[in-house]
Design an enzyme around this catalytic site. Structure first.
Site, PDB file in Angstrom:
ATOM      1  N   LYS A 136      23.283   2.129  -3.214  1.00  0.00           N
ATOM      2  CA  LYS A 136      23.163   3.588  -3.121  1.00  0.00           C
ATOM      3  C   LYS A 136      23.288   4.086  -1.675  1.00  0.00           C
ATOM      4  O   LYS A 136      23.227   3.300  -0.718  1.00  0.00           O
ATOM      5  CB  LYS A 136      21.820   4.008  -3.727  1.00  0.00           C
ATOM      6  CG  LYS A 136      21.718   3.719  -5.230  1.00  0.00           C
ATOM      7  CD  LYS A 136      20.390   4.227  -5.771  1.00  0.00           C
ATOM      8  CE  LYS A 136      20.286   4.011  -7.260  1.00  0.00           C
ATOM      9  NZ  LYS A 136      19.006   4.554  -7.795  1.00  0.00           N
ATOM     10  N   ASN A 178      16.122   4.353  -3.652  1.00  0.00           N
ATOM     11  CA  ASN A 178      15.650   2.990  -3.929  1.00  0.00           C
ATOM     12  C   ASN A 178      16.757   1.939  -3.811  1.00  0.00           C
ATOM     13  O   ASN A 178      16.685   0.880  -4.423  1.00  0.00           O
ATOM     14  CB  ASN A 178      14.921   2.941  -5.273  1.00  0.00           C
ATOM     15  CG  ASN A 178      15.809   3.309  -6.442  1.00  0.00           C
ATOM     16  OD1 ASN A 178      16.974   3.634  -6.265  1.00  0.00           O
ATOM     17  ND2 ASN A 178      15.268   3.246  -7.645  1.00  0.00           N
ATOM     18  N   TYR A 191      24.539   9.914 -14.525  1.00  0.00           N
ATOM     19  CA  TYR A 191      23.105   9.993 -14.817  1.00  0.00           C
ATOM     20  C   TYR A 191      22.795  11.002 -15.937  1.00  0.00           C
ATOM     21  O   TYR A 191      21.666  11.493 -16.017  1.00  0.00           O
ATOM     22  CB  TYR A 191      22.338  10.364 -13.551  1.00  0.00           C
ATOM     23  CG  TYR A 191      22.077   9.174 -12.633  1.00  0.00           C
ATOM     24  CD1 TYR A 191      21.362   8.064 -13.083  1.00  0.00           C
ATOM     25  CD2 TYR A 191      22.517   9.173 -11.314  1.00  0.00           C
ATOM     26  CE1 TYR A 191      21.104   6.982 -12.255  1.00  0.00           C
ATOM     27  CE2 TYR A 191      22.264   8.087 -10.465  1.00  0.00           C
ATOM     28  CZ  TYR A 191      21.550   7.002 -10.954  1.00  0.00           C
ATOM     29  OH  TYR A 191      21.287   5.930 -10.136  1.00  0.00           O
ATOM     30  N   HIS A 236      21.076   0.394  -7.952  1.00  0.00           N
ATOM     31  CA  HIS A 236      20.979   0.674  -9.386  1.00  0.00           C
ATOM     32  C   HIS A 236      21.529  -0.517 -10.140  1.00  0.00           C
ATOM     33  O   HIS A 236      22.494  -1.137  -9.696  1.00  0.00           O
ATOM     34  CB  HIS A 236      21.803   1.927  -9.749  1.00  0.00           C
ATOM     35  CG  HIS A 236      21.998   2.079 -11.230  1.00  0.00           C
ATOM     36  ND1 HIS A 236      21.077   2.710 -12.033  1.00  0.00           N
ATOM     37  CD2 HIS A 236      22.976   1.622 -12.062  1.00  0.00           C
ATOM     38  CE1 HIS A 236      21.493   2.655 -13.302  1.00  0.00           C
ATOM     39  NE2 HIS A 236      22.643   2.001 -13.336  1.00  0.00           N
ATOM     40  N   GLU A 291      28.536   1.908 -18.357  1.00  0.00           N
ATOM     41  CA  GLU A 291      28.524   2.069 -16.890  1.00  0.00           C
ATOM     42  C   GLU A 291      29.657   1.291 -16.215  1.00  0.00           C
ATOM     43  O   GLU A 291      30.264   1.791 -15.271  1.00  0.00           O
ATOM     44  CB  GLU A 291      27.160   1.625 -16.333  1.00  0.00           C
ATOM     45  CG  GLU A 291      26.050   2.582 -16.754  1.00  0.00           C
ATOM     46  CD  GLU A 291      24.688   2.203 -16.203  1.00  0.00           C
ATOM     47  OE1 GLU A 291      24.564   1.171 -15.504  1.00  0.00           O
ATOM     48  OE2 GLU A 291      23.735   2.952 -16.466  1.00  0.00           O
TER      49      GLU A 291
HETATM   50  P1  CMP Z   1      17.990   4.246 -11.124  1.00  0.00           P
HETATM   51  O1  CMP Z   1      17.601   2.878 -11.561  1.00  0.00           O
HETATM   52  O2  CMP Z   1      19.360   4.402 -10.574  1.00  0.00           O
HETATM   53  O3  CMP Z   1      17.801   5.265 -12.355  1.00  0.00           O
HETATM   54  C1  CMP Z   1      17.494   6.633 -12.183  1.00  0.00           C
HETATM   55  C2  CMP Z   1      17.208   6.990 -10.767  1.00  0.00           C
HETATM   56  O4  CMP Z   1      16.515   8.196 -10.574  1.00  0.00           O
HETATM   57  C3  CMP Z   1      16.289   5.960 -10.145  1.00  0.00           C
HETATM   58  O5  CMP Z   1      16.944   4.724 -10.000  1.00  0.00           O
HETATM   59  C4  CMP Z   1      15.874   6.662  -8.863  1.00  0.00           C
HETATM   60  O6  CMP Z   1      16.878   6.588  -7.855  1.00  0.00           O
HETATM   61  C5  CMP Z   1      15.802   8.131  -9.318  1.00  0.00           C
HETATM   62  N1  CMP Z   1      14.443   8.636  -9.495  1.00  0.00           N
HETATM   63  C6  CMP Z   1      13.885   9.609  -8.748  1.00  0.00           C
HETATM   64  N2  CMP Z   1      12.647   9.893  -9.160  1.00  0.00           N
HETATM   65  C7  CMP Z   1      12.395   9.081 -10.208  1.00  0.00           C
HETATM   66  C8  CMP Z   1      11.273   8.908 -11.069  1.00  0.00           C
HETATM   67  N3  CMP Z   1      10.145   9.627 -10.931  1.00  0.00           N
HETATM   68  N4  CMP Z   1      11.358   7.974 -12.052  1.00  0.00           N
HETATM   69  C9  CMP Z   1      12.496   7.239 -12.202  1.00  0.00           C
HETATM   70  N5  CMP Z   1      13.600   7.369 -11.419  1.00  0.00           N
HETATM   71  C10 CMP Z   1      13.543   8.287 -10.417  1.00  0.00           C
END
Ligand code: CMP
Length: 139
Positions: free
Chosen positions: A10, A113, A50, A116, A127
């Site tokens: 990311k 984070n 998303y 993904h 995906e």
């Molecule tokens: P990802 O695994 O890519 O799936 C959804 C993304 O939303 C997650 O990682 C984070 O980057 C983002 N995100 C932001 N806030 C939240 C939250 N409270 N819970 C889960 N995903 C979140």
């Protein structure tokens, strides 16, 4: 059985020069890279990717973050690739991620984070084909 999963490095990780470190962790974990490219997502592309989260309160922030800079998307292959990569990534919230995981080492917060990974075979199929066609999956 050999399985495919989609990985995204990311914007927070790309911006901090962590592509190489993360790819090394992926490779060391026995995940084989079948396809890879660096792209700048458009708002529409990020919203489409998303779409399952579009009713969630964090959706708009998530889309803005995902288009804040380039990402590296790849298709990974291994026995049980989906679970293997989820273990390597660690928990979505880096505060809950285990030692030795990508998110524990590199993630900034629950949104930024760093990586993904697909969460199930059905989402992995959607995906991987969102970013790559059959001919691009060469490895
Ligand atoms: P990802 O695994 O890519 O799936 C959804 C993304 O939303 C997650 O990682 C984070 O980057 C983002 N995100 C932001 N806030 C939240 C939250 N409270 N819970 C889960 N995903 C979140």
């Amino acid at each position: 059985m050999s399985q495919l999963t989609l990985s995204i490095i990311k914007p927070d990780a790309v911006q901090r020069g962590l592509i190489g470190d993360i790819l090394k962790m992926i490779s060391d974990a026995g995940l084989k890279i079948k396809a890879m490219k660096m792209i700048q997502l458009t708002k529409e592309q990020a919203e489409g990717f998303y779409a399952v989260h579009k009713e969630r309160p964090f959706f708009n922030d998530l889309v803005a973050y995902m288009i804040s800079g380039p990402v590296v998307v790849s298709v990974l292959e291994a026995e049980g690739a989906i679970e293997k990569y989820r273990k390597l990534m660690g928990a979505t919230n880096p505060e809950q991620a285990e030692e030795g995981t990508i998110r524990k080492r590199f993630a900034l917060n629950i949104e930024a984070n760093s990586v993904h990974g697909s969460d199930a075979p059905e989402t992995a199929a959607v995906e991987t084909s969102y970013f790559f066609n059959q001919l691009e999956q060469v490895g």
